[in-house]
Design a protein around this motif. Structure first.
Motif, mmCIF file in Angstrom:
data_model
loop_
_atom_site.group_PDB
_atom_site.id
_atom_site.type_symbol
_atom_site.label_atom_id
_atom_site.label_comp_id
_atom_site.label_asym_id
_atom_site.label_seq_id
_atom_site.Cartn_x
_atom_site.Cartn_y
_atom_site.Cartn_z
ATOM 1 N N GLY A 47 -6.773 -53.013 -62.796
ATOM 2 C CA GLY A 47 -5.854 -52.232 -62.459
ATOM 3 C C GLY A 47 -4.345 -52.648 -62.220
ATOM 4 O O GLY A 47 -4.398 -54.030 -62.488
ATOM 5 N N PRO A 48 -3.432 -52.033 -61.907
ATOM 6 C CA PRO A 48 -2.039 -52.542 -61.629
ATOM 7 C C PRO A 48 -2.205 -53.762 -60.525
ATOM 8 O O PRO A 48 -2.899 -53.894 -59.611
ATOM 9 N N SER A 49 -1.239 -54.690 -60.511
ATOM 10 C CA SER A 49 -1.323 -55.928 -59.685
ATOM 11 C C SER A 49 -0.573 -55.449 -58.359
ATOM 12 O O SER A 49 0.189 -54.262 -58.491
ATOM 13 N N PRO A 50 -1.236 -56.049 -57.185
ATOM 14 C CA PRO A 50 -2.010 -56.977 -57.235
ATOM 15 C C PRO A 50 -3.303 -56.764 -57.403
ATOM 16 O O PRO A 50 -3.793 -55.671 -57.133
ATOM 17 N N CYS A 51 -4.258 -57.678 -57.756
ATOM 18 C CA CYS A 51 -5.506 -57.506 -58.143
ATOM 19 C C CYS A 51 -6.359 -57.053 -56.924
ATOM 20 O O CYS A 51 -6.117 -57.545 -55.769
ATOM 21 N N ALA A 52 -7.138 -56.120 -57.069
ATOM 22 C CA ALA A 52 -7.988 -55.318 -56.030
ATOM 23 C C ALA A 52 -9.158 -56.154 -55.753
ATOM 24 O O ALA A 52 -10.340 -55.873 -56.118
ATOM 25 N N TRP A 53 -8.997 -57.315 -54.681
ATOM 26 C CA TRP A 53 -9.832 -58.181 -54.560
ATOM 27 C C TRP A 53 -10.567 -57.745 -53.167
ATOM 28 O O TRP A 53 -10.232 -57.947 -52.285
ATOM 29 N N GLY A 54 -12.110 -57.703 -53.379
ATOM 30 C CA GLY A 54 -12.891 -57.461 -52.196
ATOM 31 C C GLY A 54 -13.436 -56.347 -52.319
ATOM 32 O O GLY A 54 -13.671 -55.630 -53.517
ATOM 33 N N VAL A 55 -14.513 -55.930 -51.456
ATOM 34 C CA VAL A 55 -15.210 -54.909 -51.326
ATOM 35 C C VAL A 55 -14.822 -53.617 -51.356
ATOM 36 O O VAL A 55 -13.737 -53.298 -50.834
ATOM 37 N N ILE A 56 -15.397 -52.587 -52.164
ATOM 38 C CA ILE A 56 -14.899 -51.254 -52.382
ATOM 39 C C ILE A 56 -15.874 -50.294 -51.740
ATOM 40 O O ILE A 56 -17.054 -50.402 -52.219
ATOM 41 N N GLN A 57 -15.335 -49.795 -50.648
ATOM 42 C CA GLN A 57 -16.601 -48.849 -49.916
ATOM 43 C C GLN A 57 -16.592 -47.671 -50.800
ATOM 44 O O GLN A 57 -15.803 -46.857 -50.873
ATOM 45 N N ASN A 58 -18.087 -47.440 -51.364
ATOM 46 C CA ASN A 58 -18.081 -46.448 -52.400
ATOM 47 C C ASN A 58 -19.805 -45.928 -52.345
ATOM 48 O O ASN A 58 -20.605 -46.797 -52.411
ATOM 49 N N PRO A 59 -20.024 -44.659 -52.195
ATOM 50 C CA PRO A 59 -21.562 -44.491 -52.048
ATOM 51 C C PRO A 59 -22.312 -44.487 -53.417
ATOM 52 O O PRO A 59 -23.322 -44.480 -53.453
ATOM 53 N N ILE A 60 -21.426 -44.908 -54.513
ATOM 54 C CA ILE A 60 -22.180 -45.355 -55.837
ATOM 55 C C ILE A 60 -23.233 -46.416 -55.398
ATOM 56 O O ILE A 60 -24.040 -46.428 -56.044
ATOM 57 N N VAL A 61 -22.647 -47.493 -54.687
ATOM 58 C CA VAL A 61 -23.446 -48.878 -54.478
ATOM 59 C C VAL A 61 -24.352 -48.643 -53.566
ATOM 60 O O VAL A 61 -24.117 -48.480 -52.627
ATOM 61 N N ARG A 62 -25.548 -49.029 -54.090
ATOM 62 C CA ARG A 62 -26.910 -48.752 -53.180
ATOM 63 C C ARG A 62 -27.862 -49.878 -53.642
ATOM 64 O O ARG A 62 -28.000 -50.398 -54.868
ATOM 65 N N ARG A 63 -28.641 -50.475 -52.705
ATOM 66 C CA ARG A 63 -29.763 -51.275 -53.152
ATOM 67 C C ARG A 63 -30.825 -50.499 -53.748
ATOM 68 O O ARG A 63 -31.261 -49.391 -53.436
ATOM 69 N N PHE A 64 -31.518 -50.928 -54.689
ATOM 70 C CA PHE A 64 -32.376 -50.507 -55.399
ATOM 71 C C PHE A 64 -33.451 -50.026 -54.786
ATOM 72 O O PHE A 64 -34.131 -48.812 -54.905
ATOM 73 N N ASP A 65 -34.357 -50.873 -53.870
ATOM 74 C CA ASP A 65 -35.484 -50.492 -53.561
ATOM 75 C C ASP A 65 -35.476 -49.670 -52.098
ATOM 76 O O ASP A 65 -36.657 -49.170 -51.420
ATOM 77 N N VAL A 66 -34.185 -48.930 -51.951
ATOM 78 C CA VAL A 66 -34.114 -47.865 -50.948
ATOM 79 C C VAL A 66 -34.038 -46.602 -51.429
ATOM 80 O O VAL A 66 -33.908 -45.495 -51.322
ATOM 81 N N GLN A 67 -33.982 -46.535 -53.245
ATOM 82 C CA GLN A 67 -33.748 -45.504 -53.833
ATOM 83 C C GLN A 67 -35.012 -44.948 -54.692
ATOM 84 O O GLN A 67 -35.947 -45.573 -54.996
ATOM 85 N N THR A 68 -34.931 -43.645 -54.940
ATOM 86 C CA THR A 68 -36.286 -43.187 -55.613
ATOM 87 C C THR A 68 -35.478 -42.871 -57.201
ATOM 88 O O THR A 68 -34.567 -42.145 -57.360
ATOM 89 N N PHE A 69 -36.262 -43.225 -58.208
ATOM 90 C CA PHE A 69 -35.880 -43.160 -59.455
ATOM 91 C C PHE A 69 -36.687 -41.995 -60.046
ATOM 92 O O PHE A 69 -37.877 -42.028 -60.361
#
Length: 337
Positions: free
Chosen positions: A131-153
């Motif tokens: 994306g545009p400068s400055p670079c977005a360096w660091g954690v993005i808090q977003n509900p997309i990101v989950r640990r696999f073993d807490v999820q049902t596929f």
């Protein structure tokens, strides 16, 4: 001397017919056409010779079939057979076959890779980092990101590809459930996954929904607004089966509301997508609300060099078995859904 049977490849997918000739034997003559978009492009005199037809991309509607007076067998060079007019084939006594074991690994790999890629936030960070400068360096808090073993596929349709996807998801640590009313008892126990008794139960259980059912009159529009609303908050939807199974407008509404965190689509209701549906327009425009939340592929989940070789060999073997030997290899029953 017995007249040779004639098999027509209308699309000239391969540079020669040596493999097909070797598989089918010297009692079969193989012809190639040069159709680009439709069987109707082929000259009548070519169609009139064909006892067998092998097609990958082209639809096989009634008006095209009427050009083939001798036709006995149609091979759909792939898993799906929704573009063949099977009702008219049944009227004519034309046998329809598919290649059900084609692309199994590739499609399953793609489905689970899409789910894993989205759930690890890779598109989210990829878009942020460029994306545009400055670079977005660091954690993005977003509900997309989950640990696999807490999820049902959740797997909708535990056929060959669905089973392969279930095993891959299980290996990554997901709890795997499925719904498939056509599957006999015990299939779940054979691979160590959990059967659910209804589509509603599957939706309510799923953090990731992966669609693996064929397109039939019963599955067209199967996953619509009501079904998507039952998914867990922040779910991911994957479709590598057929576009019309999933209501694209309902998916867009779920993504816009935030109830659906992300989606990965290898298929769309109309392919190529002309005119472009609103969701694809937003995706291609890079609209902020969708950034990092959607992956669209051009119906290529089936492809690898190995799979491309497979489809050629397996199609030729199926045509040989049915047309020459009178076997029932990969025959689709006329009354199947």
């Amino acid at each position: 001397m017995q007249e040779k049977l004639t098999v027509l490849e209308p699309e000239s997918l391969y540079p020669d017919t040596l493999l097909e000739q070797r598989v089918m034997g010297d009692t079969v003559r193989i012809l190639q056409g040069n159709a680009k978009k439709a069987l109707m492009e082929l000259p009548d005199e070519l169609c009139a010779q064909a006892d067998g037809l092998m097609t990958l991309r082209l639809a096989v509607p009634r008006e095209a079939l009427e050009k083939f007076p001798k036709l006995k067998v149609v091979i759909r060079m792939g898993v799906g057979y929704d573009r063949v007019d099977r009702a008219y084939c049944a009227e004519r006594g034309i046998t329809v076959c598919n290649i059900p074991d084609y692309g199994t690994q590739e499609v399953a790999d793609t489905a689970v890779t899409l789910a894993a890629t989205l759930r690890r936030g890779i598109p989210l960070y990829h878009d942020a980092m460029r994306g545009p400068s400055p670079c977005a360096w660091g954690v993005i808090q977003n509900p997309i990101v989950r640990r696999f073993d807490v999820q049902t596929f959740g797997v909708l349709g535990l056929g060959r590809i669905g089973t392969a996807a279930a095993l891959r998801a299980k290996a990554l640590g997901f709890r795997v459930v499925f719904y498939d009313p056509h599957l006999p008892n015990g299939a779940d126990r054979a691979i160590g996954v959990t059967r659910l008794e209804s589509l509603e139960a599957l939706m309510e259980a799923s953090d990731v929904l992966s669609i693996h059912t064929p397109l039939t009159r019963n599955t067209r529009g199967l996953v619509g607004a009501a079904e998507l609303a039952r998914l867990k908050e922040g779910a991911v939807v994957i479709n590598t089966a057929r576009g019309p199974i999933l209501d694209l407008d309902a998916l867009e509404a779920g993504l816009r509301s935030g109830r659906i965190a992300a989606a990965g689509l290898d298929v769309l209701p109309v392919e190529p997508p002309v005119p472009e549906p609103p969701l694809l327009q937003a995706y291609r425009a890079g609209e902020d609300w969708l950034r990092g939340r959607l992956i669209i592929l051009p119906h290529i989940a089936f492809h690898s060099p190995e799979a491309w070789d497979d489809i050629r060999l397996k199609s030729a073997e199926t045509m040989r078995d049915v047309l020459v030997r009178g076997l029932r290899t990969n025959v689709i029953p006329p009354d199947s859904d």
